[in-house]
Design a protein around this motif. Structure first.
Motif, PDB file in Angstrom:
ATOM      1  N   LEU A  64       0.737  -1.276  -0.020  1.00 17.93           N
ATOM      2  CA  LEU A  64      -0.105  -0.161   0.043  1.00 17.93           C
ATOM      3  C   LEU A  64       0.902   1.311   0.077  1.00 17.93           C
ATOM      4  O   LEU A  64       0.685   2.096  -0.687  1.00 17.93           O
ATOM      5  CB  LEU A  64      -0.822  -0.026   1.165  1.00 17.93           C
ATOM      6  N   LYS A  65       1.966   1.339   0.785  1.00 18.14           N
ATOM      7  CA  LYS A  65       2.818   2.374   0.680  1.00 18.14           C
ATOM      8  C   LYS A  65       3.349   2.688  -0.598  1.00 18.14           C
ATOM      9  O   LYS A  65       3.445   3.841  -1.042  1.00 18.14           O
ATOM     10  CB  LYS A  65       3.938   2.039   1.663  1.00 18.14           C
ATOM     11  N   GLY A  66       3.649   1.638  -1.312  1.00 15.59           N
ATOM     12  CA  GLY A  66       4.219   1.980  -2.609  1.00 15.59           C
ATOM     13  C   GLY A  66       2.949   2.598  -3.799  1.00 15.59           C
ATOM     14  O   GLY A  66       3.394   3.423  -4.580  1.00 15.59           O
ATOM     15  N   ILE A  67       2.041   1.967  -3.361  1.00 13.78           N
ATOM     16  CA  ILE A  67       0.970   2.509  -4.317  1.00 13.78           C
ATOM     17  C   ILE A  67       0.317   4.052  -4.001  1.00 13.78           C
ATOM     18  O   ILE A  67       0.514   4.827  -4.882  1.00 13.78           O
ATOM     19  CB  ILE A  67      -0.502   1.639  -3.806  1.00 13.78           C
ATOM     20  N   ILE A  68       0.400   4.442  -2.645  1.00 20.48           N
ATOM     21  CA  ILE A  68       0.398   5.830  -2.248  1.00 20.48           C
ATOM     22  C   ILE A  68       1.289   6.732  -3.053  1.00 20.48           C
ATOM     23  O   ILE A  68       1.280   7.655  -3.437  1.00 20.48           O
ATOM     24  CB  ILE A  68       0.457   5.960  -0.696  1.00 20.48           C
ATOM     25  N   LEU A  69       2.687   6.238  -2.875  1.00 19.89           N
ATOM     26  CA  LEU A  69       3.913   6.872  -3.549  1.00 19.89           C
ATOM     27  C   LEU A  69       3.850   7.067  -4.833  1.00 19.89           C
ATOM     28  O   LEU A  69       4.118   8.172  -5.394  1.00 19.89           O
ATOM     29  CB  LEU A  69       5.081   6.325  -3.247  1.00 19.89           C
ATOM     30  N   SER A  70       2.969   6.027  -5.713  1.00 13.08           N
ATOM     31  CA  SER A  70       2.914   6.108  -7.349  1.00 13.08           C
ATOM     32  C   SER A  70       1.721   7.018  -7.383  1.00 13.08           C
ATOM     33  O   SER A  70       1.941   7.508  -8.751  1.00 13.08           O
ATOM     34  CB  SER A  70       2.843   4.804  -7.674  1.00 13.08           C
ATOM     35  N   LYS A  71       0.879   7.435  -6.727  1.00 16.31           N
ATOM     36  CA  LYS A  71      -0.450   8.001  -6.908  1.00 16.31           C
ATOM     37  C   LYS A  71      -0.389   9.257  -6.548  1.00 16.31           C
ATOM     38  O   LYS A  71      -0.994  10.440  -7.136  1.00 16.31           O
ATOM     39  CB  LYS A  71      -1.559   7.310  -6.698  1.00 16.31           C
ATOM     40  N   LEU A  72       0.204   9.696  -5.301  1.00 17.41           N
ATOM     41  CA  LEU A  72       0.274  10.905  -4.727  1.00 17.41           C
ATOM     42  C   LEU A  72      -1.234  11.723  -4.772  1.00 17.41           C
ATOM     43  O   LEU A  72      -1.322  12.730  -5.477  1.00 17.41           O
ATOM     44  CB  LEU A  72       1.086  11.769  -5.255  1.00 17.41           C
ATOM     45  N   PRO A  73      -2.312  10.995  -4.295  1.00 14.19           N
ATOM     46  CA  PRO A  73      -3.488  11.601  -4.232  1.00 14.19           C
ATOM     47  C   PRO A  73      -3.392  13.103  -3.511  1.00 14.19           C
ATOM     48  O   PRO A  73      -3.018  13.157  -2.572  1.00 14.19           O
ATOM     49  CB  PRO A  73      -4.460  10.594  -3.717  1.00 14.19           C
ATOM     50  N   ASP A  74      -4.351  13.899  -4.093  1.00 14.94           N
ATOM     51  CA  ASP A  74      -4.571  15.043  -3.369  1.00 14.94           C
ATOM     52  C   ASP A  74      -5.577  14.949  -1.940  1.00 14.94           C
ATOM     53  O   ASP A  74      -5.509  15.460  -0.865  1.00 14.94           O
ATOM     54  CB  ASP A  74      -5.271  16.099  -4.143  1.00 14.94           C
ATOM     55  N   VAL A  75      -6.495  14.019  -2.235  1.00 17.65           N
ATOM     56  CA  VAL A  75      -7.507  13.491  -1.156  1.00 17.65           C
ATOM     57  C   VAL A  75      -7.631  12.233  -0.927  1.00 17.65           C
ATOM     58  O   VAL A  75      -7.702  11.276  -2.161  1.00 17.65           O
ATOM     59  CB  VAL A  75      -8.862  14.101  -1.467  1.00 17.65           C
ATOM     60  N   VAL A  76      -7.608  11.496   0.259  1.00 16.67           N
ATOM     61  CA  VAL A  76      -7.695  10.134   0.501  1.00 16.67           C
ATOM     62  C   VAL A  76      -9.102  10.000   1.463  1.00 16.67           C
ATOM     63  O   VAL A  76      -9.132  10.417   2.248  1.00 16.67           O
ATOM     64  CB  VAL A  76      -6.513   9.618   1.282  1.00 16.67           C
ATOM     65  N   GLY A  77     -10.043   9.259   0.771  1.00 15.27           N
ATOM     66  CA  GLY A  77     -11.153   8.758   1.664  1.00 15.27           C
ATOM     67  C   GLY A  77     -11.290   7.375   2.186  1.00 15.27           C
ATOM     68  O   GLY A  77     -10.656   6.674   1.562  1.00 15.27           O
ATOM     69  N   ILE A  78     -11.436   7.335   3.410  1.00 18.26           N
ATOM     70  CA  ILE A  78     -11.301   6.049   4.058  1.00 18.26           C
ATOM     71  C   ILE A  78     -12.684   5.778   4.611  1.00 18.26           C
ATOM     72  O   ILE A  78     -13.043   6.615   5.443  1.00 18.26           O
ATOM     73  CB  ILE A  78     -10.282   6.051   5.192  1.00 18.26           C
ATOM     74  N   THR A  79     -13.308   4.443   4.583  1.00 17.85           N
ATOM     75  CA  THR A  79     -14.501   4.192   5.131  1.00 17.85           C
ATOM     76  C   THR A  79     -13.842   3.693   6.937  1.00 17.85           C
ATOM     77  O   THR A  79     -13.076   2.971   6.853  1.00 17.85           O
ATOM     78  CB  THR A  79     -15.073   2.918   4.725  1.00 17.85           C
ATOM     79  N   LYS A  96      -0.020   9.919   5.646  1.00 19.07           N
ATOM     80  CA  LYS A  96       0.715  10.991   5.861  1.00 19.07           C
ATOM     81  C   LYS A  96       2.109  10.827   6.117  1.00 19.07           C
ATOM     82  O   LYS A  96       2.848  12.116   5.729  1.00 19.07           O
ATOM     83  CB  LYS A  96       0.284  11.464   7.199  1.00 19.07           C
ATOM     84  N   SER A  97       2.896   9.697   6.219  1.00 19.25           N
ATOM     85  CA  SER A  97       4.219   9.356   6.281  1.00 19.25           C
ATOM     86  C   SER A  97       5.003   9.723   4.924  1.00 19.25           C
ATOM     87  O   SER A  97       6.089  10.010   4.863  1.00 19.25           O
ATOM     88  CB  SER A  97       4.662   8.009   6.876  1.00 19.25           C
ATOM     89  N   VAL A  98       4.354   9.373   3.883  1.00 17.33           N
ATOM     90  CA  VAL A  98       4.945   9.547   2.538  1.00 17.33           C
ATOM     91  C   VAL A  98       4.145  10.424   1.621  1.00 17.33           C
ATOM     92  O   VAL A  98       4.675  10.970   0.758  1.00 17.33           O
ATOM     93  CB  VAL A  98       4.528   7.915   1.934  1.00 17.33           C
ATOM     94  N   HIS A  99       3.115  11.207   2.199  1.00 20.79           N
ATOM     95  CA  HIS A  99       2.565  12.281   1.439  1.00 20.79           C
ATOM     96  C   HIS A  99       1.710  13.245   2.427  1.00 20.79           C
ATOM     97  O   HIS A  99       0.599  13.003   2.534  1.00 20.79           O
ATOM     98  CB  HIS A  99       1.487  11.710   0.348  1.00 20.79           C
ATOM     99  N   GLN A 100       2.369  13.881   2.885  1.00 21.72           N
ATOM    100  CA  GLN A 100       2.154  14.848   4.248  1.00 21.72           C
ATOM    101  C   GLN A 100       0.731  15.685   3.672  1.00 21.72           C
ATOM    102  O   GLN A 100      -0.081  16.203   4.747  1.00 21.72           O
ATOM    103  CB  GLN A 100       3.209  15.511   4.837  1.00 21.72           C
ATOM    104  N   THR A 101       1.075  16.118   2.494  1.00 24.20           N
ATOM    105  CA  THR A 101       0.001  17.299   2.152  1.00 24.20           C
ATOM    106  C   THR A 101      -1.464  16.573   1.643  1.00 24.20           C
ATOM    107  O   THR A 101      -2.459  17.535   1.476  1.00 24.20           O
ATOM    108  CB  THR A 101       0.448  18.026   0.821  1.00 24.20           C
ATOM    109  N   ALA A 102      -1.378  15.392   1.565  1.00 26.36           N
ATOM    110  CA  ALA A 102      -2.847  14.670   1.351  1.00 26.36           C
ATOM    111  C   ALA A 102      -3.869  14.963   2.275  1.00 26.36           C
ATOM    112  O   ALA A 102      -3.466  14.821   3.507  1.00 26.36           O
ATOM    113  CB  ALA A 102      -2.656  13.152   1.150  1.00 26.36           C
TER     114      ALA A 102
END
Length: 472
Positions: A64-79, A96-102
């Protein structure tokens, strides 16, 4: 704007002591909540929207960490559900550890019950209360404008150290206006069920809200006002799913049969379009009859899930089920005579329940002879009437759900109703209940004669190994 909607892993899910025998296998339930939001955003915005169902995809935290790094989303929604909160927090920390501004947005039943506690979780930027489609869209359109956000109902966020809660958004009465869940964003072919005759399967909501007042109900965020989609809209969604290769449906409404005429119209529309599908519904034993069962069978409804809960009349009153054991017997007989399979839900360890009543429930399950049973140890869920009763009577010594919401810690175990039993004693009774139902020679023989494919045989075999491997 890039938006990533995540169904979190279930590595730390608070399952307590309720082993699932026929229950939801990995990848069984598509995450409908975030799929509705994804469908709404896809139709009404030009955002880049993706859904990540980590459970169906079997994605752990390293991947999952690698996926977040590859996509760098502006908004992450979680159920966020109370039972999955530890994993939700792990996902938040990872993002937040890999993409603080999300920006992290949480929705779901947990945030509805515990908004103040949830907004204080480190890394959480916004909460969406209740039904989230419209609120999530308006949030993303104004995400950097706190003044405008204060006028959007259904939001919780922090401003200058203060919690801003804009209040609940009115429930949506026009469910036909919502786009269908964005199933095409998920690994459709990975969803399956032990009970299904076909794969892949999907779940559906054809209504929201339940007018009944069961004291253990845990879905407050959808309200008590029954709101239904039209029959045409429901079958349009089924037909769209068929085009995706899906031919088996679990209708996930709390009670599908509340509006009898609508049920008939859904069935007639399926028949008129000659859809070759199978489908399950959830129903109450006291709002279904022979004629309606015949119509359901004609439209190839293959299985009905009934919440029986107990075989003792007094326990049923405490649970405020509004049903009788005689009506249960009648409805189960009529359903089976129609040729529709039956799944029965039961609980043990309910308030006031002694071993005598538990044995009555186990005997009742075997008397009814459903095709499947799902038995759990009763757990008082947060914000339910029965949870409040337990606190008032001192059976529940402390508000453990709120304490967990304030300080979510790994290893937390939900409390059961320890009025007459310890947790260990209830666990032993649960194992006994499952074994005494599923290992009967007559049951095994019946199931073997109904197996239609090698895939179904394999799923049954896995479930059988679970039963025989249970520790008593």
């Amino acid at each position: 704007m890039k938006i990533l909607l995540i169904n979190p892993p279930s590595e730390n899910e608070l399952l307590g002591n309720n082993p699932s025998i026929i229950g939801e296998e990995r990848g069984y339930n598509p995450p409908l909540g975030i799929l509705y939001i994804a469908g709404y955003l896809e139709k009404y915005t030009d955002y880049d929207v993706e859904v990540l169902d980590t459970q169906a995809e079997e994605i752990g935290y390293d991947r999952l960490k690698g996926i977040i790094l590859s996509k760098l989303p502006d908004v992450v929604g979680i159920t966020a559900m109370t039972f999955t909160l530890i994993d939700v927090i792990k996902v938040i920390n990872l993002v937040k550890s890999v993409h603080q501004t999300a920006k992290i947005v949480l929705g779901g039943p947990h945030v509805h019950i515990y908004p103040e506690e949830t907004i204080h979780i480190p890394g959480v930027d916004f909460l969406v209360l209740g039904e989230g489609e419209i609120t999530f869209k308006e949030l993303t359109e104004n995400i950097d404008d706190k003044a405008r956000l204060r006028n959007i109902p259904g939001l919780v966020f922090k401003e200058d150290g203060r919690i801003i809660n804009t209040g609940a958004r009115p429930l949506n009465d026009d469910l036909d206006s919502l786009p269908f869940p964005a199933r095409h964003m998920t690994p459709i072919r990975k969803y399956s069920s032990l009970m299904a005759k076909r794969t892949p399967i999907t779940t559906m909501f054809t209504s929201r809200g339940c007018p009944y007042r069961c004291t253990f109900c845990d879905r407050p965020h959808l309200g008590k006002s029954f709101r239904a989609r039209s029959a045409l809209n429901v079958v349009d969604e089924m037909e769209a799913c068929v085009k995706l290769g899906i031919r088996e449906f679990l209708i996930y409404d709390d009670t599908f049969t509340i509006d009898r005429q609508r049920v008939i119209e859904v069935c007639n529309e399926i028949i008129r379009r000659k859809l070759t599908i199978g489908w399950d519904i959830r129903a109450r034993v006291n709002n279904i009859d022979k004629d309606l069962l015949k119509k359901l069978k004609e439209a190839n409804c293959e299985r009905i899930h009934y919440g029986v809960e107990s075989g003792n009349p007094e326990i049923l009153k405490i649970l405020n089920k509004g049903i009788t054991v005689d009506r249960v017997r009648t409805t189960f007989r009529e359903t089976k005579e129609t040729g529709i399979s039956v799944l029965a839900y039961f609980m043990i360890g309910c308030p006031r329940e002694t071993k005598k009543e538990i044995m009555e429930t186990i005997a009742f399950a075997k008397e009814l002879k459903p095709d499947f049973v799902h038995i759990t140890i009763f757990t008082p869920f947060p914000a339910t009437e029965i949870y409040k009763m337990g606190l008032k009577e001192g059976i529940i010594k402390n508000d453990f759900w709120r304490e967990f919401a304030r300080n979510p810690t790994k290893g937390f175990q939900p409390q059961c109703w320890e009025e007459h039993f310890t947790r260990e004693e209830l666990q032993e009774l649960l194992v006994y209940a499952y074994k005494s139902f599923y290992t009967r020679p007559s049951y095994i023989l019946k199931r073997l004669t109904h197996i239609r494919s090698i895939g179904e045989f394999r799923r049954m075999a896995r479930a059988g190994l679970k039963v025989f491997g249970m520790q008593s």
